[in-house]
Design an enzyme around this catalytic site. Structure first.
Site, PDB file in Angstrom:
ATOM      1  N   ARG A   1       0.839  -1.207   0.000  1.00 27.72           N
ATOM      2  CA  ARG A   1       0.000   0.000   0.000  1.00 27.72           C
ATOM      3  C   ARG A   1       0.867   1.248   0.000  1.00 27.72           C
ATOM      4  NH1 ARG A   1      -3.329  -2.638   4.539  1.00 27.72           N
ATOM      5  NH2 ARG A   1      -4.794  -3.892   3.343  1.00 27.72           N
TER       6      ARG A   1
ATOM      7  N   PHE B   1     -11.004  -6.244  -5.828  1.00 27.13           N
ATOM      8  CA  PHE B   1     -10.943  -7.058  -4.600  1.00 27.13           C
ATOM      9  C   PHE B   1     -10.517  -6.138  -3.453  1.00 27.13           C
ATOM     10  CE2 PHE B   1      -9.761  -9.655  -8.263  1.00 27.13           C
ATOM     11  CZ  PHE B   1     -10.692 -10.674  -8.211  1.00 27.13           C
TER      12      PHE B   1
ATOM     13  N   CYS C   1      -2.040 -14.509  -3.268  1.00 23.25           N
ATOM     14  CA  CYS C   1      -1.792 -14.918  -1.879  1.00 23.25           C
ATOM     15  C   CYS C   1      -2.009 -16.421  -1.720  1.00 23.25           C
ATOM     16  CB  CYS C   1      -2.662 -14.125  -0.906  1.00 23.25           C
ATOM     17  SG  CYS C   1      -4.416 -14.357  -1.158  1.00 23.25           S
TER      18      CYS C   1
ATOM     19  N   ASP D   1      -5.925  -7.776  -6.390  1.00 29.56           N
ATOM     20  CA  ASP D   1      -5.532  -8.454  -5.141  1.00 29.56           C
ATOM     21  C   ASP D   1      -6.595  -9.478  -4.739  1.00 29.56           C
ATOM     22  OD1 ASP D   1      -4.172  -9.134  -2.839  1.00 29.56           O
ATOM     23  OD2 ASP D   1      -4.974  -7.471  -1.666  1.00 29.56           O
TER      24      ASP D   1
ATOM     25  N   ASP E   1     -15.650  -4.780  -5.044  1.00 36.80           N
ATOM     26  CA  ASP E   1     -15.635  -5.988  -4.212  1.00 36.80           C
ATOM     27  C   ASP E   1     -17.039  -6.573  -4.225  1.00 36.80           C
ATOM     28  OD1 ASP E   1     -13.559  -7.034  -1.714  1.00 36.80           O
ATOM     29  OD2 ASP E   1     -15.628  -7.787  -1.736  1.00 36.80           O
ATOM     30  N   SER E   2     -17.117  -7.893  -4.310  1.00 30.56           N
ATOM     31  CA  SER E   2     -18.451  -8.503  -4.397  1.00 30.56           C
ATOM     32  C   SER E   2     -19.173  -8.483  -3.049  1.00 30.56           C
ATOM     33  CB  SER E   2     -18.340  -9.943  -4.916  1.00 30.56           C
ATOM     34  OG  SER E   2     -17.409 -10.651  -4.141  1.00 30.56           O
TER      35      SER E   2
ATOM     36  N   ALA F   1     -20.257  -2.876  -5.773  1.00 29.39           N
ATOM     37  CA  ALA F   1     -20.416  -4.197  -5.146  1.00 29.39           C
ATOM     38  C   ALA F   1     -20.686  -5.198  -6.266  1.00 29.39           C
ATOM     39  CB  ALA F   1     -21.572  -4.171  -4.144  1.00 29.39           C
TER      40      ALA F   1
HETATM   41  N1  SAH Z   1      -6.978  -5.797  -1.206  1.00 27.65           N
HETATM   42  C1  SAH Z   1      -7.667  -5.991   0.041  1.00 27.65           C
HETATM   43  C2  SAH Z   1      -7.773  -7.445   0.429  1.00 27.65           C
HETATM   44  C3  SAH Z   1      -8.458  -8.325  -0.593  1.00 27.65           C
HETATM   45  S1  SAH Z   1      -9.150  -9.765   0.062  1.00 27.65           S
HETATM   46  C4  SAH Z   1      -6.995  -5.173   1.133  1.00 27.65           C
HETATM   47  O1  SAH Z   1      -5.938  -4.575   0.873  1.00 27.65           O
HETATM   48  O2  SAH Z   1      -7.524  -5.113   2.229  1.00 27.65           O
HETATM   49  C5  SAH Z   1     -10.117 -10.335  -1.224  1.00 27.65           C
HETATM   50  C6  SAH Z   1     -11.457  -9.646  -1.409  1.00 27.65           C
HETATM   51  O3  SAH Z   1     -12.005 -10.096  -2.631  1.00 27.65           O
HETATM   52  C7  SAH Z   1     -12.506  -9.936  -0.356  1.00 27.65           C
HETATM   53  O4  SAH Z   1     -12.936  -8.728   0.208  1.00 27.65           O
HETATM   54  C8  SAH Z   1     -13.662 -10.615  -1.121  1.00 27.65           C
HETATM   55  O5  SAH Z   1     -14.937 -10.160  -0.688  1.00 27.65           O
HETATM   56  C9  SAH Z   1     -13.412 -10.177  -2.522  1.00 27.65           C
HETATM   57  N2  SAH Z   1     -13.850 -11.059  -3.611  1.00 27.65           N
HETATM   58  C10 SAH Z   1     -13.657 -12.397  -3.721  1.00 27.65           C
HETATM   59  N3  SAH Z   1     -14.059 -12.832  -4.931  1.00 27.65           N
HETATM   60  C11 SAH Z   1     -14.508 -11.748  -5.607  1.00 27.65           C
HETATM   61  C12 SAH Z   1     -15.030 -11.545  -6.927  1.00 27.65           C
HETATM   62  N4  SAH Z   1     -15.147 -12.555  -7.797  1.00 27.65           N
HETATM   63  N5  SAH Z   1     -15.371 -10.293  -7.313  1.00 27.65           N
HETATM   64  C13 SAH Z   1     -15.251  -9.261  -6.429  1.00 27.65           C
HETATM   65  N6  SAH Z   1     -14.731  -9.397  -5.191  1.00 27.65           N
HETATM   66  C14 SAH Z   1     -14.380 -10.612  -4.785  1.00 27.65           C
END
Ligand code: SAH
Length: 392
Positions: A211, A227, A336, A296, A249-250, A276
């Site tokens: 970040r 994400f 990850c 991510d 984010d979903s 969303a």
């Molecule tokens: N980048 C974030 C952490 C990501 S964790 C940070 O720095 O805090 C992964 C995230 O992806 C989760 O919040 C989850 O809700 C979301 N997610 C998982 N599959 C997804 C999809 N297909 N589309 C959108 N979001 C998704």
């Protein structure tokens, strides 16, 4: 203390201080309870160390101390010292007026198998991943108190119960109770964390350094943070002067967290929009042009079997970003999944670059930050890798 004896010819792993004893390496299993602390001996009766027992599982013992000297591992002092060895790294290199959230204990990475401890301001969220750490929970709570942390919340992982019969508990386990909603600061950026309902222990502490890096590339940029969870990358980009940030984010709960975090940091509403939605769908259909895209995703490969499918997922995601990004744009791309190695991840991203037919350069390669240290004897602990790419 009961003894676990390693078979002749199987000492190599233990000379190399690997923390896991597989059942095949054991000459003699003692009659002991799951979670009990055992001393580990070579076939010729030399002390190797001490570990937590888990009979009936593949990893029958997790060694937390390699030593040839008898040590009182059943004492409060021992565990306070162990925690202190983890705390000193964080205290010296992370904790400051600008950052009060970090991983205090990273299981094997801190020679403390079975324990995750994350600090959010004055509160610690712990995960007891094996029966062994569940049984010494009071030593852990007392040690935390010695380092000034009186509010301790237990958040069990669902899989734990299945593996070793750890009680799936959630709740305060210290005398003092805190609030599940905690405000933290990370590199001067404020976040609201809900340790009870949030993902993981409440926040993705492992992206702190990445970040920081995004700030160098965000000034004046149109950013798409996919994400996004609670908006970590989004808020740093905004802080560094991004023109506009889209967070995708979903999870609706994640989007609600972002909205709170924008408010906490006084971001002007016209600078940010939340979506969303599914990232794959969003990126394919969007007409927006971005200068910076963050990818991510959650771990696509949780098991070795899932690697081929996960690889396809990563490739598709990166390819879509490469097709969308403005010339001269930057992509922050991460994985990850512990099962996707650094080399494999780079090959996948290479494949996506070749399909996109664009000139791409690697500017940075990122990894997990120093509060997620990797035990050099236990490379399995390494899971997070990232590339910062310049797309011509
Ligand atoms: N980048 C974030 C952490 C990501 S964790 C940070 O720095 O805090 C992964 C995230 O992806 C989760 O919040 C989850 O809700 C979301 N997610 C998982 N599959 C997804 C999809 N297909 N589309 C959108 N979001 C998704």
């Amino acid at each position: 203390m009961k003894k676990l004896i390693i078979k002749k010819g199987r000492e190599r792993a233990f000379i190399n201080r690997h923390p896991w004893v597989y059942s095949g390496a054991v000459q003699e299993l003692p009659e002991a309870e799951i979670g009990e602390i055992l001393s580990v001996y070579s076939f010729d009766n030399r002390l190797i160390g001490y570990g937590f027992y888990a009979p009936g599982t593949q990893i029958v013992c997790r060694v937390f101390e390699y030593t040839a000297e008898e040590t009182d591992v059943l004492s409060q002092q021992y565990w306070t010292d162990k925690l202190g060895k983890a705390f000193v790294i964080r205290e010296r290199f992370i904790l400051s007026g600008q950052t009060n959230a970090f991983r205090l204990v990273n299981a094997e990475g801190d020679f403390f198998p079975g324990l995750i401890a994350d600090v959010y301001n004055d509160t610690v969220v712990i995960q007891l991943l094996i029966k062994g750490t569940e049984l010494i929970k009071d030593f852990i709570i007392n040690a935390l108190e010695e380092f000034g942390y009186k509010k301790v919340y237990l958040k069990a992982k669902d899989v734990t119960g299945r593996l070793e019969g750890v009680k799936t508990l959630k709740g305060w386990i210290s005398k003092e109770e805190g609030s599940p909603e905690i405000e933290i600061v990370e590199n001067g950026v404020k976040f609201q964390v809900n340790i009870e309902t949030g993902q993981k222990t409440g926040f993705f502490l492992d992206q702190r350094d990445a970040r920081m890096l995004i700030k160098e590339y965000s000034k004046g940029a149109k950013v798409c943070n996919t994400f996004s969870y609670s908006g970590g990358f989004s808020l740093y980009a905004l802080e560094a002067g991004a023109e506009l940030v889209h967070s995708v984010d979903s999870s609706k709960a994640a989007i609600e967290l972002i909205d709170k975090n924008l408010e906490l940091n006084g971001v002007k509403p016209e600078k940010h929009e939340s979506y969303a939605e599914d990232v794959f769908k969003f990126l394919k259909k969007t007409e927006n042009k971005y200068d910076l895209i963050v990818l991510d995703p959650p771990a696509f490969a949780k098991t070795a079997k899932a690697v081929p499918n996960a690889s396809r997922g990563y490739k598709e995601l990166n390819l879509t970003a490469f097709r969308k990004i403005n010339p001269g744009g930057i992509v922050f791309t991460f994985s990850c999944s512990q099962k996707i190695t650094r080399d494999l991840f780079r090959k996948i991203v290479f494949g996506a670059a070749a399909d996109a037919k664009r000139n791409i350069r690697i500017l940075h390669q990122t990894t997990q930050p120093p509060d997620h240290p990797i035990n050099i004897y236990h490379p399995e602990n390494e899971y997070l890798k990232g590339l910062v790419l310049y797309v011509e």
